[in-house]
Write a protein that holds these residues in place. Structure first.
Motif, mmCIF file in Angstrom:
data_model
loop_
_atom_site.group_PDB
_atom_site.id
_atom_site.type_symbol
_atom_site.label_atom_id
_atom_site.label_comp_id
_atom_site.label_asym_id
_atom_site.label_seq_id
_atom_site.Cartn_x
_atom_site.Cartn_y
_atom_site.Cartn_z
ATOM 1 N N VAL A 154 0.862 -1.175 0.000
ATOM 2 C CA VAL A 154 0.000 0.000 0.000
ATOM 3 C C VAL A 154 0.900 1.228 0.000
ATOM 4 N N GLY A 155 0.539 2.245 -0.753
ATOM 5 C CA GLY A 155 1.323 3.471 -0.751
ATOM 6 C C GLY A 155 0.953 4.370 -1.912
ATOM 7 N N VAL A 156 1.817 5.335 -2.167
ATOM 8 C CA VAL A 156 1.629 6.267 -3.276
ATOM 9 C C VAL A 156 2.620 5.888 -4.367
ATOM 10 N N VAL A 157 2.102 5.699 -5.579
ATOM 11 C CA VAL A 157 2.946 5.273 -6.686
ATOM 12 C C VAL A 157 3.529 6.500 -7.404
ATOM 13 N N TYR A 158 4.799 6.416 -7.747
ATOM 14 C CA TYR A 158 5.463 7.465 -8.517
ATOM 15 C C TYR A 158 6.045 6.824 -9.763
ATOM 16 N N MET A 159 5.709 7.385 -10.905
ATOM 17 C CA MET A 159 6.128 6.820 -12.178
ATOM 18 C C MET A 159 7.483 7.353 -12.644
ATOM 19 N N LYS A 160 8.060 8.329 -11.921
ATOM 20 C CA LYS A 160 9.362 8.891 -12.267
ATOM 21 C C LYS A 160 10.201 9.042 -11.002
#
Length: 151
Positions: free
Chosen positions: A83-89
């Protein structure tokens, strides 16, 4: 049952010990509007699920696949390990780790997931081509939520 905790780290450590001691696959703790979920990863490592407001909507099959068109087969989707916040960069001004149509090799970083102020690289588990990206940058993701279709 739980001792008073001065910080989140001691609570996570205590929950992790209970998880291992009782041979559980997952444990969840909720108090004062915050929730922590810890589960065993496939490799046996313990992953902290992060703190989330209790008021958030429960996860259902419809919410975890909201970005996926109905025609996308999710049976072999690459899923979130936490679970968390996804960062694509890697940083706001950088280019994305992967884009649709790109070839990836096993071990390539696909994205980062921030959980408890720690950025965890999510790596490809097989060689293939990124057919579909199912999440957006800075989106909150749930454990086992489909992130990518890699064929």
């Amino acid at each position: 049952m739980f001792k008073k905790h001065k910080d989140i780290t001691s609570l996570v450590n205590e929950l992790s010990e209970l998880l291992a001691k009782n041979n559980l696959s997952e444990i969840e703790y909720e108090r004062n509007g915050s929730r922590i979920r810890i589960s065993n990863a496939k490799g046996g490592a313990i992953i902290a699920g992060g703190v989330a407001p209790v008021a958030s909507a429960p996860v259902s099959a419809n919410t975890t696949t909201a970005n996926a068109p109905a025609s996308v087969d999710l049976s072999n989707a690459f899923k979130s390990p936490m679970v968390g916040v996804v960062y694509m960069k890697p940083e706001p001004t950088a280019k994305e780790f992967v884009v649709e149509g790109q070839s990836v090799k096993k071990g390539d970083t696909l994205c980062l997931i921030e959980a408890m102020k720690t950025f965890n690289p999510v790596k490809a588990t097989k060689d293939g081509i990124v057919k579909k990206i199912l999440v957006k940058d800075s989106e909150t993701v749930e454990y086992e939520q489909p992130l990518f279709i890699i064929e």
